[in-house]
Design an enzyme around this catalytic site. Structure first.
Site, PDB file in Angstrom:
ATOM      1  N   LYS A  72       0.795  -1.235   0.000  1.00  7.60           N
ATOM      2  CA  LYS A  72       0.000   0.000   0.000  1.00  7.60           C
ATOM      3  C   LYS A  72       0.831   1.292   0.000  1.00  7.60           C
ATOM      4  O   LYS A  72       0.448   2.269  -0.624  1.00  7.60           O
ATOM      5  CB  LYS A  72      -0.961   0.018   1.192  1.00  7.60           C
ATOM      6  CG  LYS A  72      -2.097  -0.981   1.057  1.00  7.60           C
ATOM      7  CD  LYS A  72      -3.062  -0.835   2.218  1.00  7.60           C
ATOM      8  CE  LYS A  72      -4.147  -1.889   2.169  1.00  7.60           C
ATOM      9  NZ  LYS A  72      -5.152  -1.701   3.214  1.00  7.60           N
ATOM     10  N   ASN A  93      -5.030   1.970  -1.613  1.00  8.94           N
ATOM     11  CA  ASN A  93      -5.618   0.628  -1.714  1.00  8.94           C
ATOM     12  C   ASN A  93      -6.435   0.456  -2.996  1.00  8.94           C
ATOM     13  O   ASN A  93      -6.953  -0.629  -3.256  1.00  8.94           O
ATOM     14  CB  ASN A  93      -6.471   0.289  -0.488  1.00  8.94           C
ATOM     15  CG  ASN A  93      -7.836   0.941  -0.542  1.00  8.94           C
ATOM     16  OD1 ASN A  93      -8.022   1.966  -1.191  1.00  8.94           O
ATOM     17  ND2 ASN A  93      -8.801   0.340   0.128  1.00  8.94           N
ATOM     18  N   ASP A 108      -9.954   2.896   2.660  1.00 13.25           N
ATOM     19  CA  ASP A 108     -10.008   2.211   3.963  1.00 13.25           C
ATOM     20  C   ASP A 108     -10.685   3.068   5.033  1.00 13.25           C
ATOM     21  O   ASP A 108     -11.507   2.578   5.809  1.00 13.25           O
ATOM     22  CB  ASP A 108      -8.588   1.855   4.442  1.00 13.25           C
ATOM     23  CG  ASP A 108      -7.999   0.692   3.650  1.00 13.25           C
ATOM     24  OD1 ASP A 108      -8.773  -0.154   3.169  1.00 13.25           O
ATOM     25  OD2 ASP A 108      -6.764   0.638   3.519  1.00 13.25           O
ATOM     26  N   ALA A 134       0.350   1.234  15.425  1.00 15.53           N
ATOM     27  CA  ALA A 134       0.755   2.462  14.726  1.00 15.53           C
ATOM     28  C   ALA A 134       1.418   2.134  13.397  1.00 15.53           C
ATOM     29  O   ALA A 134       2.367   2.790  12.987  1.00 15.53           O
ATOM     30  CB  ALA A 134       1.696   3.275  15.619  1.00 15.53           C
ATOM     31  N   GLY A 135       0.898   1.133  12.712  1.00 13.52           N
ATOM     32  CA  GLY A 135       1.435   0.757  11.397  1.00 13.52           C
ATOM     33  C   GLY A 135       0.604   1.373  10.290  1.00 13.52           C
ATOM     34  O   GLY A 135      -0.092   2.380  10.478  1.00 13.52           O
ATOM     35  N   ALA A 137      -2.127   0.397   8.865  1.00 18.02           N
ATOM     36  CA  ALA A 137      -3.580   0.402   9.054  1.00 18.02           C
ATOM     37  C   ALA A 137      -4.009   1.630   9.855  1.00 18.02           C
ATOM     38  O   ALA A 137      -5.000   2.292   9.537  1.00 18.02           O
ATOM     39  CB  ALA A 137      -4.013  -0.874   9.759  1.00 18.02           C
ATOM     40  N   LEU A 222      -9.837  -4.327  13.294  1.00 17.16           N
ATOM     41  CA  LEU A 222      -9.720  -4.172  11.835  1.00 17.16           C
ATOM     42  C   LEU A 222      -9.488  -5.535  11.170  1.00 17.16           C
ATOM     43  O   LEU A 222      -9.767  -5.700   9.994  1.00 17.16           O
ATOM     44  CB  LEU A 222      -8.564  -3.229  11.472  1.00 17.16           C
ATOM     45  CG  LEU A 222      -8.649  -1.793  11.978  1.00 17.16           C
ATOM     46  CD1 LEU A 222      -7.529  -0.964  11.346  1.00 17.16           C
ATOM     47  CD2 LEU A 222      -9.991  -1.147  11.684  1.00 17.16           C
TER      48      LEU A 222
HETATM   49  P1  ATR Z   1       1.622  -2.374   8.449  1.00 15.71           P
HETATM   50  O1  ATR Z   1       2.292  -1.078   8.184  1.00 15.71           O
HETATM   51  O2  ATR Z   1       1.504  -3.247   7.253  1.00 15.71           O
HETATM   52  O3  ATR Z   1       0.362  -2.245   9.220  1.00 15.71           O
HETATM   53  P2  ATR Z   1       3.482  -2.751  10.534  1.00 15.71           P
HETATM   54  O4  ATR Z   1       4.108  -1.449  10.261  1.00 15.71           O
HETATM   55  O5  ATR Z   1       4.333  -3.927  10.829  1.00 15.71           O
HETATM   56  O6  ATR Z   1       2.585  -3.231   9.356  1.00 15.71           O
HETATM   57  O7  ATR Z   1       2.428  -2.490  11.723  1.00 15.71           O
HETATM   58  C1  ATR Z   1       1.831  -3.458  12.425  1.00 15.71           C
HETATM   59  C2  ATR Z   1       1.364  -2.920  13.783  1.00 15.71           C
HETATM   60  O8  ATR Z   1       1.084  -4.036  14.624  1.00 15.71           O
HETATM   61  C3  ATR Z   1       2.436  -2.113  14.518  1.00 15.71           C
HETATM   62  O9  ATR Z   1       1.784  -1.177  15.339  1.00 15.71           O
HETATM   63  C4  ATR Z   1       3.113  -3.180  15.361  1.00 15.71           C
HETATM   64  O10 ATR Z   1       3.743  -2.709  16.516  1.00 15.71           O
HETATM   65  P3  ATR Z   1       5.259  -2.129  16.436  1.00 15.71           P
HETATM   66  O11 ATR Z   1       5.160  -0.771  15.810  1.00 15.71           O
HETATM   67  O12 ATR Z   1       5.697  -2.083  17.843  1.00 15.71           O
HETATM   68  O13 ATR Z   1       6.029  -3.095  15.591  1.00 15.71           O
HETATM   69  C5  ATR Z   1       1.912  -3.988  15.767  1.00 15.71           C
HETATM   70  N1  ATR Z   1       2.250  -5.354  16.175  1.00 15.71           N
HETATM   71  C6  ATR Z   1       2.519  -6.400  15.365  1.00 15.71           C
HETATM   72  N2  ATR Z   1       2.751  -7.522  16.107  1.00 15.71           N
HETATM   73  C7  ATR Z   1       2.628  -7.157  17.414  1.00 15.71           C
HETATM   74  C8  ATR Z   1       2.735  -7.852  18.647  1.00 15.71           C
HETATM   75  N3  ATR Z   1       3.016  -9.152  18.698  1.00 15.71           N
HETATM   76  N4  ATR Z   1       2.532  -7.155  19.784  1.00 15.71           N
HETATM   77  C9  ATR Z   1       2.218  -5.831  19.737  1.00 15.71           C
HETATM   78  N5  ATR Z   1       2.116  -5.119  18.605  1.00 15.71           N
HETATM   79  C10 ATR Z   1       2.301  -5.762  17.450  1.00 15.71           C
END
Ligand code: ATR
Length: 279
Positions: A72, A93, A108, A134-135, A137, A222
């Site tokens: 994305k 998207n 989205d 904070a990714g 999504a 989500l």
């Molecule tokens: P995308 O941008 O595709 O959404 P991402 O940047 O990896 O993917 O974001 C995923 C989100 O899920 C992030 O907020 C991530 O937390 P971090 O910023 O600390 O990495 C969160 N996340 C994924 N697995 C997690 C876990 N096991 N526990 C807590 N937060 C998690």
């Protein structure tokens, strides 16, 4: 004897992996319902082949694409024209091909708002909202949620730095702040908690802030599945007023893409029913 060939408009969803995507089913149901003649394909494309695959799809008569994980953000850099909401989200998207131009949009946020406000009757004005994660999504939904004028919007994340980048980016739009999961203030309950982490996809349940949930809290994941996601099960255990998975957002964001491509708005409630998922 001469045969008549009909060219069917082609659409598809590009992602990696993509085999689990429900978009083909949803768009075929929309097409049936609205009498539109189109085909919709699953296109598994690795990040290194992304640009080539998009341009080839366009060259061979493709009309539009949905873009899903993990492409994305990258796709936002390839388009000729970006909608304002896609630019704010830094993610695309939906692609529409017009002549030789590529138009990029992001449906989205509007998909989430339609599900929350129209389908589920959640009042966002003056609401206290907590987003977990904070990714990508989260990036797509903060702007649209702030436009609904909540009292506050807190982004809690395992990694504080990522939440801080988002809250700094959006602070001009409304009352947004950030913290770690452990630091979520719980003196007042939250009206809405949205899980935007990808933890559930790996079967994890991070240390979500239990005290943030009251019997008036609406919890929304989500993510979605045929059985409850780890977050939606957790929210139920905490006694949330409601705990809902993101099937409705999935169908609503698809409907908005369909509208961009075909100029008609499908009946999403009927499609959600046909998918017979426990939305
Ligand atoms: P995308 O941008 O595709 O959404 P991402 O940047 O990896 O993917 O974001 C995923 C989100 O899920 C992030 O907020 C991530 O937390 P971090 O910023 O600390 O990495 C969160 N996340 C994924 N697995 C997690 C876990 N096991 N526990 C807590 N937060 C998690």
């Amino acid at each position: 004897m001469e045969t008549e060939t009909t060219i069917i408009d082609r659409y598809g969803v590009m992602g990696y992996p993509v085999s689990h995507s429900r978009s083909p089913v949803i768009h075929r149901l929309f097409a049936l319902q609205t009498g539109q003649n189109l085909q919709y394909e699953l296109l598994q494309v690795t990040p290194d082949k992304l640009e080539t695959a998009i341009r080839q799809f366009q060259r061979t008569g493709g009309k539009g694409l949905n873009i899903t994980v993990p492409h994305k953000s990258e796709v936002a850099k390839l388009v000729d024209q970006l909608s304002e909401r896609a630019s704010t989200a830094g993610a695309v998207n939906t692609l529409a091909f017009k002549d030789r131009e590529i138009f990029g949009d992001n449906t989205d946020g509007i998909g989430l708002l339609r599900d929350l406000v129209v389908n589920l009757n959640v009042n966002l004005e003056n609401a206290r909202i907590l987003i977990l994660g904070a990714g990508g999504a989260t990036r797509g939904i903060v702007g649209p949620l702030l436009e609904m004028q909540p009292a506050s919007l807190l982004i809690a994340n395992r990694t504080l730095g990522k939440a801080k980048i988002l809250s700094d980016q959006f602070e001009k739009m409304g009352p947004v702040s950030c913290c770690r999961f452990k630091a979520v203030p719980t003196s007042e309950p939250y009206d809405l908690i949205i899980n935007a982490t990808s933890a559930g996809l790996h079967g994890d349940t991070p240390p979500y802030p239990e005290a943030a949930v009251s019997d008036n809290t609406f919890c929304y994941d989500l993510s979605y599945g045929l059985s409850p996601t780890p977050f939606s099960a957790w929210a139920r255990e905490q006694g949330a007023a409601e705990s809902v998975m993101g099937w409705g957002m999935l169908v609503e964001q698809a409907a908005e893409s369909f509208h961009i491509w075909r100029g008609v708005q499908p009946d999403t409630a009927a499609v959600l029913k046909q998918m017979s998922v426990n939305a």
